[in-house]
Design a protein around this motif. Structure first.
Motif, PDB file in Angstrom:
ATOM      1  N   ARG A  74       0.829  -1.221   0.000  1.00  0.00           N
ATOM      2  CA  ARG A  74       0.000   0.000   0.000  1.00  0.00           C
ATOM      3  C   ARG A  74       0.859   1.265   0.000  1.00  0.00           C
ATOM      4  NH1 ARG A  74      -4.175  -0.792   4.843  1.00  0.00           N
ATOM      5  NH2 ARG A  74      -5.055   1.163   4.122  1.00  0.00           N
ATOM      6  N   ARG A  77       3.731   4.897  -3.001  1.00  0.00           N
ATOM      7  CA  ARG A  77       4.022   6.270  -3.429  1.00  0.00           C
ATOM      8  C   ARG A  77       4.390   7.082  -2.191  1.00  0.00           C
ATOM      9  NH1 ARG A  77      -1.334   4.975  -3.031  1.00  0.00           N
ATOM     10  NH2 ARG A  77      -2.669   6.415  -1.909  1.00  0.00           N
ATOM     11  N   ASP A 148     -12.934   1.989  -4.792  1.00  0.00           N
ATOM     12  CA  ASP A 148     -12.157   3.095  -5.374  1.00  0.00           C
ATOM     13  C   ASP A 148     -11.676   2.699  -6.766  1.00  0.00           C
ATOM     14  OD1 ASP A 148      -9.875   1.440  -4.957  1.00  0.00           O
ATOM     15  OD2 ASP A 148      -9.508   2.328  -2.993  1.00  0.00           O
ATOM     16  N   ARG A 154      -7.893  -2.947 -10.716  1.00  0.00           N
ATOM     17  CA  ARG A 154      -7.325  -4.248 -10.346  1.00  0.00           C
ATOM     18  C   ARG A 154      -8.188  -5.400 -10.860  1.00  0.00           C
ATOM     19  NH1 ARG A 154      -7.875  -3.730  -5.142  1.00  0.00           N
ATOM     20  NH2 ARG A 154      -6.251  -2.172  -5.033  1.00  0.00           N
ATOM     21  N   LYS A 168     -13.238   7.571  -2.831  1.00  0.00           N
ATOM     22  CA  LYS A 168     -13.028   7.732  -1.388  1.00  0.00           C
ATOM     23  C   LYS A 168     -11.909   8.712  -1.070  1.00  0.00           C
ATOM     24  CE  LYS A 168      -9.866   4.091  -0.116  1.00  0.00           C
ATOM     25  NZ  LYS A 168      -9.650   2.685  -0.002  1.00  0.00           N
ATOM     26  N   PHE A 172      -4.583  11.021   5.333  1.00  0.00           N
ATOM     27  CA  PHE A 172      -3.357  10.236   5.510  1.00  0.00           C
ATOM     28  C   PHE A 172      -2.698  10.437   6.865  1.00  0.00           C
ATOM     29  CE2 PHE A 172      -3.988   9.527   1.077  1.00  0.00           C
ATOM     30  CZ  PHE A 172      -3.570   8.212   0.945  1.00  0.00           C
ATOM     31  N   ASP A 198      -8.902  -5.548  -2.406  1.00  0.00           N
ATOM     32  CA  ASP A 198      -7.746  -6.407  -2.131  1.00  0.00           C
ATOM     33  C   ASP A 198      -7.494  -6.620  -0.654  1.00  0.00           C
ATOM     34  OD1 ASP A 198      -6.983  -3.703  -1.820  1.00  0.00           O
ATOM     35  OD2 ASP A 198      -4.874  -4.177  -2.121  1.00  0.00           O
ATOM     36  N   SER A 201      -8.376  -3.848   6.444  1.00  0.00           N
ATOM     37  CA  SER A 201      -7.600  -3.641   7.661  1.00  0.00           C
ATOM     38  C   SER A 201      -8.610  -3.507   8.811  1.00  0.00           C
ATOM     39  CB  SER A 201      -6.722  -2.401   7.466  1.00  0.00           C
ATOM     40  OG  SER A 201      -5.943  -2.196   8.586  1.00  0.00           O
ATOM     41  N   TYR A 202      -8.985  -2.300   9.185  1.00  0.00           N
ATOM     42  CA  TYR A 202     -10.041  -2.152  10.195  1.00  0.00           C
ATOM     43  C   TYR A 202     -11.438  -2.213   9.554  1.00  0.00           C
ATOM     44  CZ  TYR A 202      -6.620  -1.040  13.746  1.00  0.00           C
ATOM     45  OH  TYR A 202      -5.576  -1.118  14.621  1.00  0.00           O
ATOM     46  N   GLY A 203     -11.505  -2.048   8.242  1.00  0.00           N
ATOM     47  CA  GLY A 203     -12.786  -2.181   7.551  1.00  0.00           C
ATOM     48  C   GLY A 203     -13.550  -0.888   7.366  1.00  0.00           C
ATOM     49  N   THR A 205     -13.297   1.416   5.119  1.00  0.00           N
ATOM     50  CA  THR A 205     -13.690   1.583   3.712  1.00  0.00           C
ATOM     51  C   THR A 205     -14.986   0.826   3.428  1.00  0.00           C
ATOM     52  OG1 THR A 205     -11.371   1.734   3.080  1.00  0.00           O
ATOM     53  CG2 THR A 205     -12.917   1.125   1.333  1.00  0.00           C
ATOM     54  N   PHE A 206     -15.089  -0.374   4.001  1.00  0.00           N
ATOM     55  CA  PHE A 206     -16.226  -1.238   3.654  1.00  0.00           C
ATOM     56  C   PHE A 206     -17.469  -0.901   4.480  1.00  0.00           C
ATOM     57  CE2 PHE A 206     -12.146  -3.444   3.005  1.00  0.00           C
ATOM     58  CZ  PHE A 206     -12.099  -3.166   1.652  1.00  0.00           C
TER      59      PHE A 206
HETATM   60  O1  LIG Z   1      -9.990  -1.575   6.093  1.00  0.00           O
HETATM   61  P1  LIG Z   1      -9.495  -0.218   5.712  1.00  0.00           P
HETATM   62  O2  LIG Z   1      -8.669   0.428   6.819  1.00  0.00           O
HETATM   63  O3  LIG Z   1     -10.578   0.709   5.235  1.00  0.00           O
HETATM   64  O4  LIG Z   1      -8.472  -0.401   4.514  1.00  0.00           O
HETATM   65  C1  LIG Z   1      -8.852  -1.062   3.329  1.00  0.00           C
HETATM   66  C2  LIG Z   1      -8.643  -0.178   2.127  1.00  0.00           C
HETATM   67  O5  LIG Z   1      -7.288   0.275   2.147  1.00  0.00           O
HETATM   68  C3  LIG Z   1      -6.662  -0.063   0.922  1.00  0.00           C
HETATM   69  O6  LIG Z   1      -6.740   0.995   0.066  1.00  0.00           O
HETATM   70  P2  LIG Z   1      -5.958   2.375   0.305  1.00  0.00           P
HETATM   71  O7  LIG Z   1      -6.864   3.365   0.951  1.00  0.00           O
HETATM   72  O8  LIG Z   1      -4.643   2.134   0.951  1.00  0.00           O
HETATM   73  O9  LIG Z   1      -5.812   2.756  -1.225  1.00  0.00           O
HETATM   74  P3  LIG Z   1      -5.077   3.924  -1.967  1.00  0.00           P
HETATM   75  O10 LIG Z   1      -3.940   3.266  -2.689  1.00  0.00           O
HETATM   76  O11 LIG Z   1      -6.129   4.445  -2.870  1.00  0.00           O
HETATM   77  O12 LIG Z   1      -4.625   4.919  -0.938  1.00  0.00           O
HETATM   78  C4  LIG Z   1      -7.454  -1.234   0.377  1.00  0.00           C
HETATM   79  O13 LIG Z   1      -7.356  -1.334  -1.040  1.00  0.00           O
HETATM   80  C5  LIG Z   1      -8.866  -0.941   0.852  1.00  0.00           C
HETATM   81  O14 LIG Z   1      -9.569  -0.151  -0.084  1.00  0.00           O
END
Ligand SMILES: O=P(O)(O)OC[C@H]1O[C@H](OP(=O)(O)OP(=O)(O)O)[C@H](O)[C@@H]1O
Length: 271
Positions: A74, A77, A148, A154, A168, A172, A198, A201-203, A205-206
């Motif tokens: 992740r 960059r 996203d 992907r 989203k 940062f 993919d 982590s804590y979820g 985003t979902f």
């Molecule tokens: O469970 P969470 O804490 O929400 O993390 C999960 C999200 O984080 C990652 O994307 P990331 O935001 O790193 O993608 P980016 O490359 O667009 O920054 C991954 O692809 C999920 O979308």
């Protein structure tokens, strides 16, 4: 966790924390061409990988590498003050000089661009068929949701589905997702949605994705995520009531500790 030709290697520690590597164990499993599998659990696994590969080199044994989850993928960059640590992790792996490196669902193409002689594989396509059967998903009226643009890219080879995409915004500094908007419109309400990504982590985003999908009229929301950290159990996703089931693999997760989760043994398949 490191496996050699399908067998997990065991390591001992010296009292000061240094790793004791058993060369006899490695030589018993070694062949002229070898498959090393890395299931990343801690940064110490990268050092163990270096020890095993270097020992095989000293015994003139070739090795390829399978990476279940690409560590630091992740950090692909420079973002604010966060260092581009994927680049340095890739330098480490390149220095080990594997014959071939196979990565299961890296976060972006940057991993394969940086790692020499590497390729990515995407088991999510096959897993989606299981999820579709189990959930009774209909391609004509239900939706896949990509949180996203990175997720949409992907999985762009998954053709023939109705798609919705999220946009989203992550802060940062705090790591929190502050906003998630859905791009696209739906016809009738009462549809099923499968969120595909993919890594969980804590979820956060979902959770936001499921909220937006429910607002749009989804009656059932499922998550298919190739890698899932154990930190999912510390987040609010599983207790939110917004997700009907999470489908994932054992590339990172140690166990599915609730019926809301189903874990496919992909890491084992690719040992
Ligand atoms: O469970 P969470 O804490 O929400 O993390 C999960 C999200 O984080 C990652 O994307 P990331 O935001 O790193 O993608 P980016 O490359 O667009 O920054 C991954 O692809 C999920 O979308």
């Amino acid at each position: 966790m490191i496996a050699l030709n399908g067998q997990q290697l065991t390591f001992m520690s010296y009292p000061n924390g240094e790793t004791r590597v058993d060369g006899e164990q490695i030589l018993k499993l070694a062949e002229s061409e070898n498959r090393i599998s890395l299931k990343y659990e801690t940064d110490g696994d990268l050092l163990k990988l270096l020890f095993v590969k270097s020992f095989l080199d000293d015994h003139r044994c070739k090795a390829s590498l399978l990476i279940s989850y690409m560590p630091y993928s992740r950090m692909d960059r420079v973002e604010g003050s966060s260092v581009f640590t994927l680049k340095y992790t890739a330098h480490m792996i390149n220095a080990m000089n594997f014959e071939r490196v196979t990565i299961i669902e890296p976060h972006s193409d940057v991993s394969t661009a940086l790692i020499h002689r590497s390729e990515a594989i995407y088991p999510t396509g096959d897993l989606l068929q299981h999820v579709i059967e189990e959930t009774g998903f209909h391609t004509e009226k239900d939706y896949l949701f990509f949180p996203d643009a990175g997720a949409q890219k992907r999985y762009s080879k998954l053709g023939g589905y109705r798609e919705l995409v999220g946009f989203k915004k992550r802060n940062f500094e705090t790591g929190r997702i502050e906003q998630l908007d859905v791009v696209g419109t739906v016809g009738e309400t009462g549809f099923k949605a499968i969120i595909i990504d993919d890594l969980c982590s804590y979820g956060g985003t979902f959770l936001l994705s499921a909220e937006r999908l429910r607002e749009l009229g989804a009656s059932e929301v499922y998550l298919l995520v190739s890698h899932c950290e154990d930190s999912i159990y510390e987040g609010k996703l599983l207790t939110s009531g917004l997700i009907d089931r999470v489908y994932t693999t054992d590339t990172i997760l140690s166990q599915a500790s609730t019926d809301l989760m189903k874990m496919f043994p992909i890491g084992g398949m690719y040992k």
